[in-house]
Write a protein that holds these residues in place. Structure first.
Motif, mmCIF file in Angstrom:
data_model
loop_
_atom_site.group_PDB
_atom_site.id
_atom_site.type_symbol
_atom_site.label_atom_id
_atom_site.label_comp_id
_atom_site.label_asym_id
_atom_site.label_seq_id
_atom_site.Cartn_x
_atom_site.Cartn_y
_atom_site.Cartn_z
ATOM 1 N N LEU A 8 0.834 -1.213 0.000
ATOM 2 C CA LEU A 8 0.000 0.000 0.000
ATOM 3 C C LEU A 8 0.866 1.260 0.000
ATOM 4 C CD1 LEU A 8 -2.795 -1.074 2.520
ATOM 5 C CD2 LEU A 8 -3.031 -0.799 0.042
ATOM 6 N N ARG A 9 1.975 1.189 0.743
ATOM 7 C CA ARG A 9 2.907 2.335 0.757
ATOM 8 C C ARG A 9 3.494 2.571 -0.630
ATOM 9 N NH1 ARG A 9 7.965 3.412 0.431
ATOM 10 N NH2 ARG A 9 8.581 1.211 0.276
ATOM 11 N N ILE A 10 3.927 1.477 -1.271
ATOM 12 C CA ILE A 10 4.525 1.565 -2.609
ATOM 13 C C ILE A 10 3.492 2.027 -3.626
ATOM 14 C CG2 ILE A 10 5.516 0.181 -4.490
ATOM 15 C CD1 ILE A 10 6.824 -1.563 -2.266
ATOM 16 N N ASN A 11 2.260 1.595 -3.449
ATOM 17 C CA ASN A 11 1.187 1.919 -4.398
ATOM 18 C C ASN A 11 0.951 3.423 -4.518
ATOM 19 O OD1 ASN A 11 -0.302 0.210 -6.127
ATOM 20 N ND2 ASN A 11 -2.179 0.712 -5.051
ATOM 21 N N LYS A 12 1.228 4.149 -3.450
ATOM 22 C CA LYS A 12 1.038 5.604 -3.456
ATOM 23 C C LYS A 12 2.025 6.309 -4.383
ATOM 24 C CE LYS A 12 -0.759 5.656 1.275
ATOM 25 N NZ LYS A 12 -0.480 6.037 2.687
ATOM 26 N N LEU A 13 3.106 5.617 -4.738
ATOM 27 C CA LEU A 13 4.129 6.221 -5.596
ATOM 28 C C LEU A 13 3.709 6.296 -7.061
ATOM 29 C CD1 LEU A 13 7.294 4.416 -4.153
ATOM 30 C CD2 LEU A 13 6.687 6.825 -3.833
ATOM 31 N N GLN A 14 2.615 5.592 -7.431
ATOM 32 C CA GLN A 14 2.201 5.543 -8.843
ATOM 33 C C GLN A 14 2.038 6.938 -9.445
ATOM 34 O OE1 GLN A 14 -0.589 2.500 -10.538
ATOM 35 N NE2 GLN A 14 -1.001 2.124 -8.377
ATOM 36 N N ILE A 15 1.425 7.824 -8.689
ATOM 37 C CA ILE A 15 1.159 9.180 -9.195
ATOM 38 C C ILE A 15 2.409 10.052 -9.097
ATOM 39 C CG2 ILE A 15 -0.308 11.228 -8.905
ATOM 40 C CD1 ILE A 15 -2.388 9.334 -7.602
ATOM 41 N N VAL A 16 3.169 9.875 -8.012
ATOM 42 C CA VAL A 16 4.329 10.728 -7.755
ATOM 43 C C VAL A 16 5.508 10.370 -8.670
ATOM 44 C CG1 VAL A 16 5.940 11.540 -5.988
ATOM 45 C CG2 VAL A 16 3.606 10.907 -5.358
ATOM 46 N N TYR A 34 6.279 7.069 -11.159
ATOM 47 C CA TYR A 34 5.861 5.749 -11.644
ATOM 48 C C TYR A 34 7.036 4.770 -11.751
ATOM 49 C CZ TYR A 34 3.366 2.193 -14.293
ATOM 50 O OH TYR A 34 2.807 1.005 -14.689
ATOM 51 N N GLU A 35 8.182 5.246 -12.204
ATOM 52 C CA GLU A 35 9.351 4.365 -12.347
ATOM 53 C C GLU A 35 9.794 3.830 -10.991
ATOM 54 O OE1 GLU A 35 12.572 6.023 -14.529
ATOM 55 O OE2 GLU A 35 11.383 6.312 -16.357
ATOM 56 N N GLU A 36 9.772 4.692 -9.986
ATOM 57 C CA GLU A 36 10.144 4.258 -8.639
ATOM 58 C C GLU A 36 9.108 3.273 -8.094
ATOM 59 O OE1 GLU A 36 12.341 3.963 -5.101
ATOM 60 O OE2 GLU A 36 12.848 4.622 -7.140
ATOM 61 N N TYR A 37 7.852 3.526 -8.430
ATOM 62 C CA TYR A 37 6.782 2.600 -8.032
ATOM 63 C C TYR A 37 7.030 1.204 -8.597
ATOM 64 C CZ TYR A 37 2.360 0.169 -9.017
ATOM 65 O OH TYR A 37 1.391 -0.789 -9.171
ATOM 66 N N ILE A 38 7.348 1.099 -9.901
ATOM 67 C CA ILE A 38 7.624 -0.198 -10.543
ATOM 68 C C ILE A 38 8.838 -0.866 -9.909
ATOM 69 C CG2 ILE A 38 8.365 -1.308 -12.705
ATOM 70 C CD1 ILE A 38 5.416 -0.584 -12.704
ATOM 71 N N ARG A 39 9.885 -0.071 -9.672
ATOM 72 C CA ARG A 39 11.120 -0.628 -9.103
ATOM 73 C C ARG A 39 10.880 -1.230 -7.726
ATOM 74 N NH1 ARG A 39 15.168 0.142 -5.776
ATOM 75 N NH2 ARG A 39 14.211 1.962 -4.788
ATOM 76 N N GLN A 40 10.194 -0.481 -6.879
ATOM 77 C CA GLN A 40 9.959 -0.963 -5.521
ATOM 78 C C GLN A 40 8.963 -2.124 -5.497
ATOM 79 O OE1 GLN A 40 9.388 1.756 -2.278
ATOM 80 N NE2 GLN A 40 10.623 3.382 -3.228
ATOM 81 N N LYS A 41 7.969 -2.059 -6.358
ATOM 82 C CA LYS A 41 6.967 -3.137 -6.400
ATOM 83 C C LYS A 41 7.612 -4.450 -6.831
ATOM 84 C CE LYS A 41 3.840 -3.801 -9.686
ATOM 85 N NZ LYS A 41 2.641 -3.708 -10.560
ATOM 86 N N GLU A 42 8.406 -4.414 -7.890
ATOM 87 C CA GLU A 42 9.059 -5.641 -8.370
ATOM 88 C C GLU A 42 10.014 -6.196 -7.316
ATOM 89 O OE1 GLU A 42 10.708 -5.639 -12.289
ATOM 90 O OE2 GLU A 42 8.975 -4.624 -13.175
ATOM 91 N N SER A 43 10.736 -5.317 -6.640
ATOM 92 C CA SER A 43 11.645 -5.772 -5.579
ATOM 93 C C SER A 43 10.870 -6.474 -4.467
ATOM 94 C CB SER A 43 12.421 -4.582 -5.000
ATOM 95 O OG SER A 43 13.214 -3.981 -5.985
ATOM 96 N N LEU A 44 9.747 -5.863 -4.073
ATOM 97 C CA LEU A 44 8.905 -6.457 -3.021
ATOM 98 C C LEU A 44 8.409 -7.829 -3.447
ATOM 99 C CD1 LEU A 44 7.273 -6.097 -0.324
ATOM 100 C CD2 LEU A 44 5.430 -5.173 -1.741
#
Length: 410
Positions: A336-344, A346-356
Motif C-alpha cells: 500500500l505504501r509503494i502503491n502511493k508512488l504511482q502518481i508521484v 511511476y518508475e520508482e513505483y515499478i522498481r519498488q513493487k518488483e523488488s517487493l
C-alpha cells in the motif's frame, strides 16, 4: 381457402397460405415456432413443453413476492414438473430420433458430433452422477437455446434468454462446487481437476456471461470489465503449447471468477489454482532458452503475485498459521505504501513493487525446499541488482587483540 399439407418424408409442416386470411396468418406464425427440418433440434412436442417450462418459470421468478407459503409451494412444484418434462422431451428427441439416424448412417456431421458429445456425458452416469446430472441439463438446454435463436421470434428469445441464464448460473455454480470439493479430497487426479475447473470457467464466460450482462446491470460487472476485455484476446486462442498464454488466460479466468463465483469457487480452491499457476510460470522461467522468454515469464510471475494477493488473499478471513497472517499484513502495508508512488514517481513505483514481489516469491520458493528453483533464485539476484533492490549488508568489523604473522605461502 388455404390448403395445409404435411410432408411425410421430411416431417415438415408446409402451409400454403392466403395472407388475407386471419386464420392462415396465425397458422403461419405457429409453423415458424414448430418448424422441424431434418436434423434440427425441435418439433411440436418439444415446442409445447418448452412453452410450458417458460410460462411456469415466469411465475417461479416472482415466487418470493407471494406471501402465501402454500401458493409458493404450488408454483415451485409446477415449475419443477414442467422443467422436468421439458428436459425429458429434449432427451427423448436426442435418443430416439437423432441417435437412430446416426445408427442407420443417415445422420449429418452435426448429428454425429451431437451424439458423440451426448455419449461422453452419459458415460459419467455410473462414476460421477452429479456431473452427469448437471452436464446433461446443460447440454440439452444449450442445444435447444440454439434452436430458439434460429426461430427469430423476439418474444420467445427474450423469455428463453432469462430462463437460460438462470439455469446456466445454477448449473455452473454446482459444477464448480463439485470440482472444489474434489480438489480438497483428491490428491491423485488434481491436474485433471484443475483443467476441468478452468474449462468450466472459460465456457461460462464465453457462452453465458454475454447474455447475463445483457439482461442485468449488476455492479459486479464494472469490476470485471478490464479483465473481460483482456480475456477477449485469448478467447479463441487454443495454443496450449505456449505456456505463457495458457497461464495468462487462466489467471484472467480466476480473477473474473472471484467476482462471479465467490461462494461457488471457495477461496481455498481458488488459492490452490493460483499456486499451481505460479508453479507453472516458474517452470517456464526455468526452461526458457532465451532472454525474451525469460523476461515474459518473469513479468507473468510479477502479475500473478499481484493478482494472487490483491484478488484473493486480501479477502481471506481465516488463516491456519498466525505467522503467515502477520507476514501477509506486513506485505500488504508495504504494498500500500509503494502503491502511493504511482502518481508521484511511476518508475520508482515499478522498481519498488518488483523488488517487493521478488522477495515475496523467494520466501515461497525457500519454503518449498526444492532444488529445481535454483535457476530462478539466480535470475532474481540479477534482477535485484538491476533494480538496486539488494539489501545492504552493514560494513562492520571487529579488531582482535594479539600478534599477527604474515604467511608468505598464501
Amino acid at each position: 381457402m388455404a390448403e395445409n399439407q404435411i410432408n411425410q418424408n421430411t416431417n415438415q409442416l408446409v402451409v400454403v397460405k392466403d395472407q388475407n386470411n386471419l386464420f392462415n396468418r396465425a397458422l403461419n406464425n405457429l409453423s415458424k415456432s414448430i418448424y422441424l427440418s431434418r436434423g434440427s433440434f425441435r418439433n411440436l412436442f418439444i415446442g409445447v413443453k418448452r412453452n410450458q417450462a417458460l410460462k411456469t418459470f415466469k411465475n417461479y421468478q416472482n415466487v418470493s413476492q407471494i406471501p402465501d407459503e402454500q401458493k409458493r409451494e404450488i408454483i415451485n412444484k409446477k415449475y419443477e414438473n414442467a422443467y422436468s418434462k421439458y428436459l425429458e422431451a429434449l432427451d427423448n428427441y436426442v435418443v430416439n430420433t437423432i441417435y437412430s439416424k446416426v445408427q442407420e448412417n443417415k445422420g449429418s456431421y452435426e448429428d454425429n458430433k451431437l451424439i458423440e458429445e451426448y455419449q461422453k456425458i452419459a458415460r459419467l452416469k455410473e462414476t460421477e452422477h452429479m456431473e452427469y446430472k448437471y452436464k446433461r441439463q446443460r447440454f440439452l438446454i444449450e442445444k435447444d437455446f440454439a434452436t430458439v435463436l434460429k426461430m427469430k421470434n423476439l418474444y420467445t428469445i427474450e423469455m428463453y434468454k432469462n430462463f437460460y441464464v438462470y439455469k446456466m448460473d445454477n448449473i455452473y455454480k454446482t459444477l464448480l462446487r463439485t470440482y472444489s470439493i474434489k480438489l480438497m479430497e483428491n490428491s491423485d487426479k488434481k491436474e485433471n481437476i484443475y483443467e476441468q475447473m478452468f474449462n468450466e470457467l472459460e465456457e461460462y464466460i464465453v457462452t453465458v456471461l454475454p447474455y447475463k450482462m445483457q439482461i442485468s446491470e449488476l455492479e459486479v460487472y464494472q469490476n470485471i470489465v478490464e479483465e473481460y476485455k483482456k480475456f477477449e484476446r485469448y478467447k479463441y486462442e487454443v495454443d496450449l503449447k505456449d505456456g505463457i498464454k495458457y497461464v495468462e488466460k487462466n489467471m484472467l479466468l480466476l480473477s473474473i471468477s472471484r467476482e462471479l463465483f465467490a461462494h461457488s469457487l471457495p477461496l481455498v480452491a481458488a488459492e490452490q489454482c493460483y499456486i499451481r499457476l505460479l508453479k507453472k510460470a516458474r517452470e517456464i522461467l526455468v526452461s526458457a532458452d532465451n532472454f525474451s522468454k525469460k523476461e515474459e515469464a518473469y513479468k507473468l510471475i510479477i502479475n500473478l503475485i499481484e493478482c494472487y494477493n490483491v484478488k484473493l488473499l486480501s479477502k481471506k478471513a481465516y488463516w491456519d498459521d498466525p505467522k503467515e497472517r502477520e507476514e501477509y499484513r506486513k506485505f500488504t502495508n508495504e504494498f500500500l505504501r509503494i502503491n502511493k508512488l504511482q502518481i508521484v514517481d511511476y518508475e520508482e513505483y515499478i522498481r519498488q513493487k518488483e523488488s517487493l514481489f521478488i522477495y515475496y516469491d523467494l520466501k515461497m520458493i525457500n519454503r518449498s525446499n526444492s532444488n529445481k528453483y535454483e535457476a530462478i533464485k539466480e535470475y532474481y539476484r540479477i534482477k535485484l541488482r538491476e533494480l538496486k533492490g539488494l539489501r545492504k549488508i552493514k560494513n562492520t568489523f571487529n579488531l582482535l587483540k594479539g600478534k599477527y604473522k604474515l604467511n608468505k605461502d598464501m
